[in-house]
Design a protein around this motif. Structure first.
Motif, PDB file in Angstrom:
ATOM      1  N   MET A 225       6.555   8.222  10.576  1.00 35.16           N
ATOM      2  CA  MET A 225       6.955   8.118   9.075  1.00 35.16           C
ATOM      3  C   MET A 225       8.601   7.744   9.303  1.00 35.16           C
ATOM      4  N   VAL A 226       8.966   6.193   8.943  1.00 33.92           N
ATOM      5  CA  VAL A 226      10.238   5.971   9.133  1.00 33.92           C
ATOM      6  C   VAL A 226      10.904   5.790   7.773  1.00 33.92           C
ATOM      7  N   VAL A 227      11.954   6.481   7.623  1.00 33.49           N
ATOM      8  CA  VAL A 227      12.838   6.509   6.168  1.00 33.49           C
ATOM      9  C   VAL A 227      14.094   5.444   6.344  1.00 33.49           C
ATOM     10  N   ILE A 228      14.010   4.511   5.588  1.00 32.94           N
ATOM     11  CA  ILE A 228      14.868   3.549   5.373  1.00 32.94           C
ATOM     12  C   ILE A 228      15.768   3.546   4.165  1.00 32.94           C
ATOM     13  N   GLY A 229      16.977   2.979   4.223  1.00 32.45           N
ATOM     14  CA  GLY A 229      17.500   2.914   2.836  1.00 32.45           C
ATOM     15  C   GLY A 229      19.206   2.871   3.059  1.00 32.45           C
TER      16      GLY A 229
ATOM     17  N   PHE B  58      12.567  -1.058  15.075  1.00 36.22           N
ATOM     18  CA  PHE B  58      11.925   0.037  15.316  1.00 36.22           C
ATOM     19  C   PHE B  58      10.745   0.444  14.225  1.00 36.22           C
ATOM     20  N   ALA B  59      11.527   0.224  13.233  1.00 37.02           N
ATOM     21  CA  ALA B  59      10.681   0.705  11.909  1.00 37.02           C
ATOM     22  C   ALA B  59       9.409  -0.020  11.875  1.00 37.02           C
ATOM     23  N   ARG B  60       9.727  -1.492  12.166  1.00 35.33           N
ATOM     24  CA  ARG B  60       8.475  -2.418  11.868  1.00 35.33           C
ATOM     25  C   ARG B  60       7.487  -2.277  12.983  1.00 35.33           C
ATOM     26  N   GLU B  61       7.805  -2.134  14.382  1.00 35.28           N
ATOM     27  CA  GLU B  61       7.217  -2.082  15.502  1.00 35.28           C
ATOM     28  C   GLU B  61       6.432  -0.599  15.590  1.00 35.28           C
ATOM     29  N   VAL B  62       7.066   0.680  15.308  1.00 32.87           N
ATOM     30  CA  VAL B  62       6.531   1.851  15.767  1.00 32.87           C
ATOM     31  C   VAL B  62       5.807   2.569  14.589  1.00 32.87           C
ATOM     32  N   GLY B  63       6.712   2.366  13.460  1.00 33.88           N
ATOM     33  CA  GLY B  63       6.179   3.387  12.199  1.00 33.88           C
ATOM     34  C   GLY B  63       4.806   3.085  11.743  1.00 33.88           C
ATOM     35  N   ASN B  64       3.938   3.816  11.395  1.00 32.87           N
ATOM     36  CA  ASN B  64       2.714   3.684  10.732  1.00 32.87           C
ATOM     37  C   ASN B  64       2.941   3.434   9.149  1.00 32.87           C
ATOM     38  N   ARG B  65       4.201   4.312   8.779  1.00 34.37           N
ATOM     39  CA  ARG B  65       4.567   4.360   7.162  1.00 34.37           C
ATOM     40  C   ARG B  65       6.178   4.124   7.087  1.00 34.37           C
ATOM     41  N   VAL B  66       6.318   3.320   6.203  1.00 33.70           N
ATOM     42  CA  VAL B  66       7.784   3.167   6.055  1.00 33.70           C
ATOM     43  C   VAL B  66       7.874   3.556   4.492  1.00 33.70           C
ATOM     44  N   VAL B  67       9.189   4.381   4.563  1.00 31.22           N
ATOM     45  CA  VAL B  67       9.591   4.986   2.936  1.00 31.22           C
ATOM     46  C   VAL B  67      10.838   4.576   2.808  1.00 31.22           C
ATOM     47  N   PHE B  68      11.135   3.805   1.656  1.00 25.40           N
ATOM     48  CA  PHE B  68      12.375   3.334   1.229  1.00 25.40           C
ATOM     49  C   PHE B  68      12.893   4.088   0.123  1.00 25.40           C
ATOM     50  N   MET B  69      14.096   4.699   0.498  1.00 30.66           N
ATOM     51  CA  MET B  69      14.757   5.615  -0.629  1.00 30.66           C
ATOM     52  C   MET B  69      16.089   4.898  -1.261  1.00 30.66           C
TER      53      MET B  69
ATOM     54  N   THR C  88       2.695   0.647   4.487  1.00 33.65           N
ATOM     55  CA  THR C  88       2.802   0.162   5.887  1.00 33.65           C
ATOM     56  C   THR C  88       3.967  -0.714   6.323  1.00 33.65           C
ATOM     57  N   PRO C  89       4.498  -0.743   7.548  1.00 40.80           N
ATOM     58  CA  PRO C  89       5.400  -1.763   7.760  1.00 40.80           C
ATOM     59  C   PRO C  89       5.259  -3.084   7.431  1.00 40.80           C
ATOM     60  N   ASP C  90       4.039  -3.684   7.457  1.00 41.21           N
ATOM     61  CA  ASP C  90       3.794  -5.215   6.877  1.00 41.21           C
ATOM     62  C   ASP C  90       4.071  -5.049   5.392  1.00 41.21           C
ATOM     63  N   SER C  91       3.486  -4.166   4.571  1.00 44.68           N
ATOM     64  CA  SER C  91       3.631  -4.307   3.032  1.00 44.68           C
ATOM     65  C   SER C  91       5.270  -3.990   2.798  1.00 44.68           C
TER      66      SER C  91
END
Length: 255
Positions: A38-42, A212-223, A233-236
């Motif tokens: 799970m990659v957390v971005i923001g 990294f978030a796009r390539e490795v994460g299976n879930r991306v969370v935007f805060m 998903t990274p794609d969505s």
């Protein structure tokens, strides 16, 4: 999904400062499943690091619950009625910070073996063998007798990662692990994290590294503003963002 697949369940997590004037976390609810990356971005100040540090109670939530392996670690007592020993749960959560937090007066090998011996009671010989295996895995076996001052930033961060792995955690938490590194050192640390992800380690990663978030994460969370505004998903998240604030954020960070 069976409940056993949920490693961490976060429910309505809030963290307020200065009364309720600063809402660092404002009602976070999410499940972290076994094997998730799970990659957390923001943006800065969105609550990402506060969320991550709350998972092992380095930040004590104002309210809400964090259920880790079936136990609500925000409670003073466990399901058996006994006083909750948060340190026992923290042993199962590896933590890697922006700065490496290595003991400067100890060699790399000594840094690696300290916690397994002192905390888990592992025989020194066993701890040293495991440490050498882990250092070999990240290409640093030849630096075992060096002191932290003799290592580059990237090497120190690789040591910090495998030092956490030496405790055999069930989940690894990364708080912007490359933000303090020179740009040319970022890749070597991300390579180690990619390898961890491929091995099936459950990971929660706060990062500004969108690649990294796009390539490795299976879930991306935007805060933002202490809330989860979008998750998928990274794609969505990267190719089909729905939230207007996320669209604005990506327009600034993706070039």
């Amino acid at each position: 999904m069976e409940i056993s697949d949920k490693l961490i369940q976060v429910r309505d997590l809030k963290k307020y400062y200065n009364g309720e004037n600063i809402k660092a976390l404002n009602g976070i609810s999410i499940d972290i499943n076994k094997g998730d990356v799970m990659v957390v971005i923001g943006p800065s100040g969105s609550g990402k690091s506060t969320f991550l540090r709350s998972l092992n109670l380095l930040e004590i939530p104002t309210s809400g619950s964090i259920i880790f392996e079936g136990v609500d670690i925000t409670q003073k007592r466990g399901p058996d009625g006994k006083k909750l020993d948060i340190d026992l749960h923290r042993q199962k959560m590896g933590m890697v910070f922006q700065h490496f937090n290595l003991f400067p007066h100890k060699t790399i090998l000594q840094n690696m073996t300290l916690a397994p011996v002192k905390v888990k009671g592992m025989p020194l010989a066993d701890a040293e063998k495991k440490a050498m295996d882990l250092l070999t895995r990240v290409g640093l076996a030849d630096r075992a007798d060096a002191f932290p001052i003799q290592l580059s930033g990237g090497q120190k961060q690789r040591v910090a990662i495998v030092r956490a792995l030496a405790m055999e955690p069930d989940v690894m938490l990364f708080d912007e692990p490359t933000s303090a590194l020179d740009p040319e050192m970022v890749g070597e640390v991300l390579d180690v994290m990619r390898g961890l992800a491929r091995s099936g380690m459950t990971m929660v990663v706060v990062t500004h590294e969108m690649g990294f978030a796009r390539e490795v994460g299976n879930r991306v969370v935007f805060m933002d503003d202490g809330k989860i505004l979008e998750e998928g998903t990274p794609d969505s998240v990267f190719n089909h963002p729905q939230n207007e604030r996320l669209q604005d954020f990506l327009s600034k960070v993706l070039v």
